[in-house]
Motif scaffolding. Structure first.
Motif, PDB file in Angstrom:
ATOM      1  N   SER A  96      -8.666  55.290  -7.840  1.00  0.00           N
ATOM      2  CA  SER A  96      -9.003  56.384  -8.931  1.00  0.00           C
ATOM      3  C   SER A  96     -10.184  56.957  -9.111  1.00  0.00           C
ATOM      4  N   TYR A  97     -11.293  56.594  -8.470  1.00  0.00           N
ATOM      5  CA  TYR A  97     -12.425  57.151  -8.171  1.00  0.00           C
ATOM      6  C   TYR A  97     -12.354  58.374  -7.221  1.00  0.00           C
ATOM      7  N   LYS A 154     -17.412  52.959 -11.596  1.00  0.00           N
ATOM      8  CA  LYS A 154     -16.168  52.058 -11.325  1.00  0.00           C
ATOM      9  C   LYS A 154     -16.448  51.267  -9.734  1.00  0.00           C
ATOM     10  N   GLY A 174      -8.306  44.744  -8.664  1.00  0.00           N
ATOM     11  CA  GLY A 174      -9.346  45.600  -9.552  1.00  0.00           C
ATOM     12  C   GLY A 174     -10.080  46.557  -8.946  1.00  0.00           C
ATOM     13  N   TRP A 175     -10.539  45.985  -7.496  1.00  0.00           N
ATOM     14  CA  TRP A 175     -11.206  46.884  -6.399  1.00  0.00           C
ATOM     15  C   TRP A 175     -10.520  48.003  -6.122  1.00  0.00           C
ATOM     16  N   ASN A 199      -7.829  49.243  -7.566  1.00  0.00           N
ATOM     17  CA  ASN A 199      -7.185  50.331  -8.560  1.00  0.00           C
ATOM     18  C   ASN A 199      -8.613  51.051  -8.979  1.00  0.00           C
ATOM     19  N   ASP A 200      -9.827  50.797  -8.950  1.00  0.00           N
ATOM     20  CA  ASP A 200     -11.090  51.494  -9.249  1.00  0.00           C
ATOM     21  C   ASP A 200     -11.454  52.363  -8.218  1.00  0.00           C
ATOM     22  N   THR A 201     -11.258  51.719  -6.936  1.00  0.00           N
ATOM     23  CA  THR A 201     -11.791  52.663  -5.861  1.00  0.00           C
ATOM     24  C   THR A 201     -11.010  53.879  -5.654  1.00  0.00           C
ATOM     25  N   LEU A 207     -17.600  58.500 -13.753  1.00  0.00           N
ATOM     26  CA  LEU A 207     -16.912  57.321 -13.012  1.00  0.00           C
ATOM     27  C   LEU A 207     -17.727  56.558 -12.192  1.00  0.00           C
ATOM     28  N   PHE A 222     -18.740  48.237 -10.226  1.00  0.00           N
ATOM     29  CA  PHE A 222     -18.271  47.101 -10.969  1.00  0.00           C
ATOM     30  C   PHE A 222     -17.748  45.859 -10.310  1.00  0.00           C
ATOM     31  N   SER A 223     -17.163  46.008  -9.243  1.00  0.00           N
ATOM     32  CA  SER A 223     -16.664  45.039  -8.377  1.00  0.00           C
ATOM     33  C   SER A 223     -17.602  43.906  -8.135  1.00  0.00           C
TER      34      SER A 223
END
Length: 594
Positions: A370-371, A385, A363-364, A366-368, A382, A388-389
C-alpha cells in the motif's frame, strides 16, 4: 494401525492400512465407512460390477482382497446408504488417480523408489539462522509444452527445465502450490479430492519423487502447499462419504466456507488422523522438506472470523499435527499462512503455541504494497507503514511473502502495483525488493515476479517469457537475480534474523524525505541499507563513530539494472565522522561496512 489412536486423532500412519495395497497375492482394499449399509469394490478388474467387501475390526471398516487386481487398474468404492441408494466414491486414501475429467482412483502401492538425496538429508534442518529464498510455483503454468494436449510438462521434464533456472536465479527453496489431486484447474489445487494422491496431470508418484530427489541433489529444498482446512464438494470424493457427514460438519453454518467447499470437522479423531497421516505421507514418502499450511486463520477461528470465537478443536488439531510432525521429522519446515493476530503461532506447543516454524507476515505485505501504491506526495504521511513491522517482528518467526495471492483477482502484478507510469514503476519495484531482502524474515516470491510481469497470473497461460526481449524487463530480471545471490551469500541478512541483535535502525525519522536507514548485523558482517522512496534526489549524511570503509554490494539504480547511476567507485573510505550520500529517486543501496 492402532485403532485407538485412529479414533482419538493420534494416528499419523493410517495410509499404511487404509486404501489399496498391492502384494504378491493381489490387492487388499480397505475403507472406513461406519454408516454404510454395504460397500462393494468396482473397477477394471471386475468389469465395474459389485464385489462385496466384508466388515472388519469393529464393523466400521470394510475390506476385501482381489487376486487379479494389479497396479495401474482403476477402482472405486460403491457405498450403499441405509435407504438402499448408493454413490461410487474415489478412495480417500488412494495413492494415485486417473487424469481429470476421470474421477476413479488408480491402484498404486507405496513404491520402493530409491532417492539419491542422502547428502541433502544429512544437512537439512529447520534452524532460524540460514538463508531461505523461496520461489513459489504453479506447475501447470510456469511454462507450457506446445505439443502436449493440456500444455503440461511432466515432473521429470520440469526438473530438467526448472532446476537450472532456480540455481541461476538464486532461489534455494521451491514452494509448489497444492499437488494433491483436484478436479478443477482453476482451483489451483486448493479444492482437493485426493489428499494422498499426487495429481496425475504431471505424471506418476515416482515421477514426483524423482523431481524432488533431483532438487535435493542440486541443493534446492522443496515445500508443498498443504490444505488441512477444507475439501472439494464433488460427490465422488469425501462429501457425505458413507452417506453421512463423515469428514465435514453436518451444519452448513460451519460446514461450508467462503470458497463454497466443505470444512473438515476437526472435532472428530478420525478426521484428524486422516489429515495427520496425509501430512506425514508427503514428508515421509516424497521427502518434501516442509509444508506450507493454507488458511490457518480458518482453523484458529470459526470460518476465519475472530468475532465468531476460537475453534478449540481445530487449534488442538494443529498443535497435535505440528508436534507429531516435528517428532517424526525434526528438519521439516512448518509454515502457517495466517492473516490473524493470534499470538504464539510459531511458539512451541509446550508453551501453548501452535508449533509452526514460520508465519506469513501478511501485515508487512499489506503495509509495504500500500505504501508503494501511494503517490510520492502521500508517502510522508504513510512513512511509518514501513517501520511498523519491526515493532512486532520478534513476536513470531516470519516469512515475507509476495505470493500468488497478490497477483490475482484484480490486485495487479507486483510491478503494476507501483505508483506512476510504466517507466516509474521499475525503479520503485527494484527499491521495494531491495528493501524486502534487507528486512528480517525469510523470503518468498511468486513465479513471474522476477520478469517484471505486468499482467495478473492466469493458470491457463505460461509466464510471459517474451518480456526478456524488452530492456527494462531484462534489466529488472538481472537485478533480482543478483539480489537473490547477494542475499544467499551475506550472513548479515539472515544469520540473526530471529534476534534483536541482527537489526538496528540508524534513521527512521526522515518522514519528509522518505529516507530509511538501518543495519543488518551478524557475527562476521555489518550491512548498511539506505533507501530513498521519494520521487526526488536526496542528500543524506550518515554519522560515523570512526574511520570506516563502505563497500557497495548492490544498488537498485545501477545502469545494468535499468537505473541511471554508474557507481565507478565501489569502495568508499570516510576519514571524517560523517559520510555523505546522494540518493537518486526511488532507490536503495547496500554497503558492507568494515
Amino acid at each position: 494401525m492402532e485403532f485407538y489412536d485412529f479414533y482419538t486423532g493420534q494416528d499419523f500412519d493410517s495410509y499404511r492400512f487404509l486404501g489399496a495395497h498391492p502384494s504378491d497375492s493381489g490387492v487388499t482394499f480397505c475403507t472406513f465407512a461406519p454408516a454404510a449399509q454395504h460397500v462393494s469394490i468396482i473397477g477394471d478388474f471386475n468389469g465395474w460390477t459389485d464385489t462385496g467387501m466384508g466388515k472388519i475390526y469393529d464393523g466400521n471398516f470394510w475390506e476385501c482382497m482381489i487376486p487379479n487386481a494389479a497396479p495401474g487398474m482403476r477402482y472405486k468404492y460403491r457405498i450403499y446408504k441405509k435407504d438402499g441408494s448408493f454413490l461410487d466414491h474415489a478412495d480417500p486414501y488412494a495413492f494415485y488417480s486417473e487424469v481429470r475429467p476421470g474421477t476413479a482412483s488408480v491402484i498404486c502401492g507405496l513404491s520402493d523408489y530409491h532417492f539419491h538425496d542422502e547428502k541433502w538429508n544429512r544437512s537439512r534442518s529447520a534452524s532460524y539462522n540460514k538463508p531461505i529464498n523461496i520461489y513459489e510455483l504453479h506447475f501447470g503454468s510456469w511454462k507450457k509444452k506446445t505439443d502436449a494436449p493440456d500444455g503440461w510438462y511432466s515432473y521429470q521434464e520440469l526438473a530438467a527445465l526448472l532446476i537450472p533456472y532456480l540455481k541461476e536465479n538464486g532461489y534455494n527453496y521451491l514452494e509448489i502450490m497444492p499437488l494433491a489431486e483436484h478436479p478443477c484447474d482453476e482451483s489451483w489445487g486448493y479444492q482437493e479430492t485426493g489428499f494422498f494422491s499426487p495429481t496425475s496431470r504431471y505424471g506418476t508418484p515416482d515421477g514426483l519423487k524423482a523431481f524432488i530427489s533431483q532438487c535435493h541433489q542440486n541443493g534446492i529444498g522443496v515445500i508443498l502447499d498443504f490444505v488441512p482446512v477444507h475439501f472439494a464438494v464433488n460427490d465422488y470424493a469425501l462429501w457425505k462419504y458413507d452417506g453421512t457427514s463423515l469428514y465435514e460438519y453436518p451444519s452448513a453454518d460451519v460446514g461450508v466456507n467462503e470458497w463454497g467447499s466443505c470444512n473438515f470437522m476437526h472435532s472428530r479423531g478420525e478426521v484428524c488422523s486422516f489429515l495427520q497421516s496425509a501430512a506425514c505421507y508427503w514428508l515421509r514418502e516424497f521427502h518434501f522438506d516442509g509444508l506450507r499450511m493454507d488458511a490457518v486463520s480458518n482453523l484458529i477461528y470459526w470460518q476465519g472470523r475472530p468475532e465468531r470465537g476460537e475453534n478449540k478443536s481445530a487449534i488442538r488439531f494443529l498443535q497435535n499435527l505440528n508436534q507429531g510432525l516435528k517428532k517424526r521429522f525434526p528438519h521439516a519446515l512448518l509454515i502457517a499462512e495466517d492473516s490473524t493476530a493470534y499470538p504464539g503461532v510459531t511458539a512451541p506447543v509446550s508453551q501453548n503455541g501452535l508449533g509452526f516454524d514460520y508465519k506469513w507476515d501478511l501485515g508487512w505485505m499489506n503495509d509495504t504494497l500500500s505504501y508503494f501504491q501511494a503517490a510520492p506526495s502521500q508517502r510522508t504521511q504513510l512513512y511509518h507503514k514501513l517501520t511498523f513491522s519491526m515493532h512486532y517482528f520478534y513476536n513470531e518467526h516470519y516469512l515475507l511473502p509476495l505470493s500468488h495471492d497478490e497477483v490475482v483477482h484484480g490486485k495487479a502484478s507486483i510491478v503494476q502495483k507501483m505508483n506512476g507510469g510504466y517507466e516509474d514503476k521499475f525503479p520503485q519495484a527494484r527499491a521495494l525488493y531491495l528493501y524486502m531482502y534487507a528486512h528480517p524474515g525469510i523470503k518468498l516470491s511468486f513465479m513471474g515476479n522476477e520478469l517484471g510481469q505486468l499482467r495478473e497470473w492466469d493458470e491457463k497461460r505460461e509466464q510471459d517469457w517474451e518480456l526478456e526481449d524488452y530492456p527494462l524487463h531484462k534489466a529488472f530480471h538481472r537485478f533480482l537475480r543478483e539480489l537473490n545471490h547477494c542475499y544467499l551469500t551475506c550472513p548479515a541478512l539472515w544469520e540473526l534474523d530471529s534476534s534483536r541483535e541482527g537489526f538496528q535502525w540508524i534513521d527512521c525519522h526522515q518522514e519528509e524525505a522518505c529516507i530509511y536507514v538501518f543495519e543488518r548485523i551478524s557475527g562476521s558482517q555489518t550491512i548498511l541499507a539506505i533507501f530513498n522512496f521519494s520521487d526526488m534526489t536526496r542528500s543524506y549524511t550518515f554519522t560515523c563513530d570512526r574511520i570506516r570503509t563502505f563497500r557497495l554490494l548492490i544498488a537498485s539504480d545501477m545502469t545494468q539494472f535499468g537505473g541511471t547511476c554508474d557507481y565507478p567507485e565501489k569502495e568508499l573510505l570516510f576519514r571524517k565522522k560523517t559520510a555523505e550520500f546522494t540518493l537518486s529517486a526511488f532507490s536503495g543501496r547496500w554497503y558492507l561496512l568494515d
